[in-house]
Design an enzyme around this catalytic site. Structure first.
Site, PDB file in Angstrom:
ATOM      1  CB  CYS A  86      11.583  68.825  25.156  1.00 30.20           C
ATOM      2  SG  CYS A  86      11.460  67.560  26.414  1.00 30.20           S
ATOM      3  CG  HIS A 195       7.344  70.983  26.044  1.00 27.05           C
ATOM      4  ND1 HIS A 195       7.582  70.425  24.810  1.00 27.05           N
ATOM      5  CD2 HIS A 195       7.819  70.106  26.951  1.00 27.05           C
ATOM      6  CE1 HIS A 195       8.166  69.246  24.959  1.00 27.05           C
ATOM      7  NE2 HIS A 195       8.327  69.026  26.255  1.00 27.05           N
ATOM      8  CD  GLU A 197       6.216  72.936  22.519  1.00 29.08           C
ATOM      9  OE1 GLU A 197       6.976  73.815  22.957  1.00 29.08           O
ATOM     10  OE2 GLU A 197       6.380  71.722  22.760  1.00 29.08           O
TER      11      GLU A 197
HETATM   12  N1  LIG Z   1       8.930  65.791  25.494  1.00 32.23           N
HETATM   13  C1  LIG Z   1      10.079  65.439  25.008  1.00 32.23           C
HETATM   14  O1  LIG Z   1      10.597  66.048  24.086  1.00 32.23           O
HETATM   15  C2  LIG Z   1      10.744  64.238  25.621  1.00 32.23           C
HETATM   16  C3  LIG Z   1      12.223  64.305  25.429  1.00 32.23           C
HETATM   17  C4  LIG Z   1      12.945  63.006  25.648  1.00 32.23           C
HETATM   18  N2  LIG Z   1      12.406  61.976  24.829  1.00 32.23           N
HETATM   19  C5  LIG Z   1      12.992  62.694  27.114  1.00 32.23           C
HETATM   20  O2  LIG Z   1      12.217  61.879  27.584  1.00 32.23           O
HETATM   21  O3  LIG Z   1      13.810  63.278  27.796  1.00 32.23           O
END
Ligand SMILES: NC(=O)CC[C@H](N)C(=O)O
EC number: 6.3.5.3
Length: 230
Positions: A86, A195, A197
């Site tokens: 992400c 994600h 994790e």
């Molecule tokens: N969960 C995250 O890593 C968010 C990633 C980034 N800040 C976004 O909004 O795209």
């Protein structure tokens, strides 16, 4: 295997990543603050999700200048597994370790849901424990997850089997070719918006992400074994 989880001001998935390694794999893991300059002694590098530097300018655009980034690039060049999830994916793109860019989601909204992913390539150090074409369910949570690259780059990604995960259901964010995760040419740097994790513990109701971390561990064990007998 000794893993570094890089922590930036605004990271918020660092603890999930840490526990996926510590409890999910039972392996050594440290938090490494972004201002550090060395990753010597680490076998795997993980850049977790979050809002580094408040997502100012563009997600990842400031983090890529952090003191630790030359060491991340060095580890990538040495062939160590580097995983960016992400915001970690966004930082790897900004650092030039992966091709393309992440744009705002096509609906301009932050999306938080669990989505089906297709394992497009299980011949990587990150996905060897998935079956080719396997559909897994992994959470997404992002505002800028709309992967973009030009035609030439997309052709290269396809030709070199660098597309590792695609969105198997409805494309949630407008990503080109439904791309959810790609590797570098060498296959040792993986960036992905979903994600794993957050899906690495039965208590969370989903362990589909754990095999990604187990694949990295298996790869590391194989490489240590190969070094011992050579
Ligand atoms: N969960 C995250 O890593 C968010 C990633 C980034 N800040 C976004 O909004 O795209």
């Amino acid at each position: 295997m000794k893993t570094a989880v890089i922590v930036f001001p605004g990271s918020n998935c660092d603890q999930d990543m840490y526990y996926a390694i510590k409890d999910g794999l039972g392996e050594d893991v440290d938090y490494v603050w972004h201002a550090e300059t060395s990753l010597d002694g680490y076998d795997a590098i993980m850049i977790p999700g979050g809002f580094s530097y408040g997502d100012y300018l563009r997600c990842g655009a400031i983090a890529r200048f952090a003191g630790i980034m030359p060491a991340v690039i060095k580890a990538a060049e040495e062939g160590k597994p580097v995983l960016g999830v992400c915001n970690g994916f966004q930082i790897l793109l900004e650092a030039g370790l992966l091709p393309g860019a992440l744009l705002k989601n096509k609906n301009l909204k932050f999306i938080c849901e669990t989505v089906p992913l297709k394992t497009e390539n299980n011949q990587t150090m990150f996905t060897s424990l998935y079956k080719e074409g396997e559909i897994i369910r992994i959470p997404i949570a992002h505002g800028e997850g709309n992967y973009y690259c030009d035609d030439e780059t997309l052709a290269e990604l396809k030709a070199n089997h660098q597309i590792v995960f695609t969105y198997a259901g409805e494309n949630p964010n407008g990503s080109r070719a439904d791309i959810a995760g790609i590797t570098n040419r060498n296959g040792n740097v993986l960036g992905m918006m979903p994600h794993p994790e957050r899906a690495a513990d039965a208590m969370l109701g989903n362990k589909d992400g754990l095999r990604l971390f187990q694949s990295i561990l298996n790869h590391w064990r194989d490489s240590v074994h190969a070094n011992c007998i050579s």
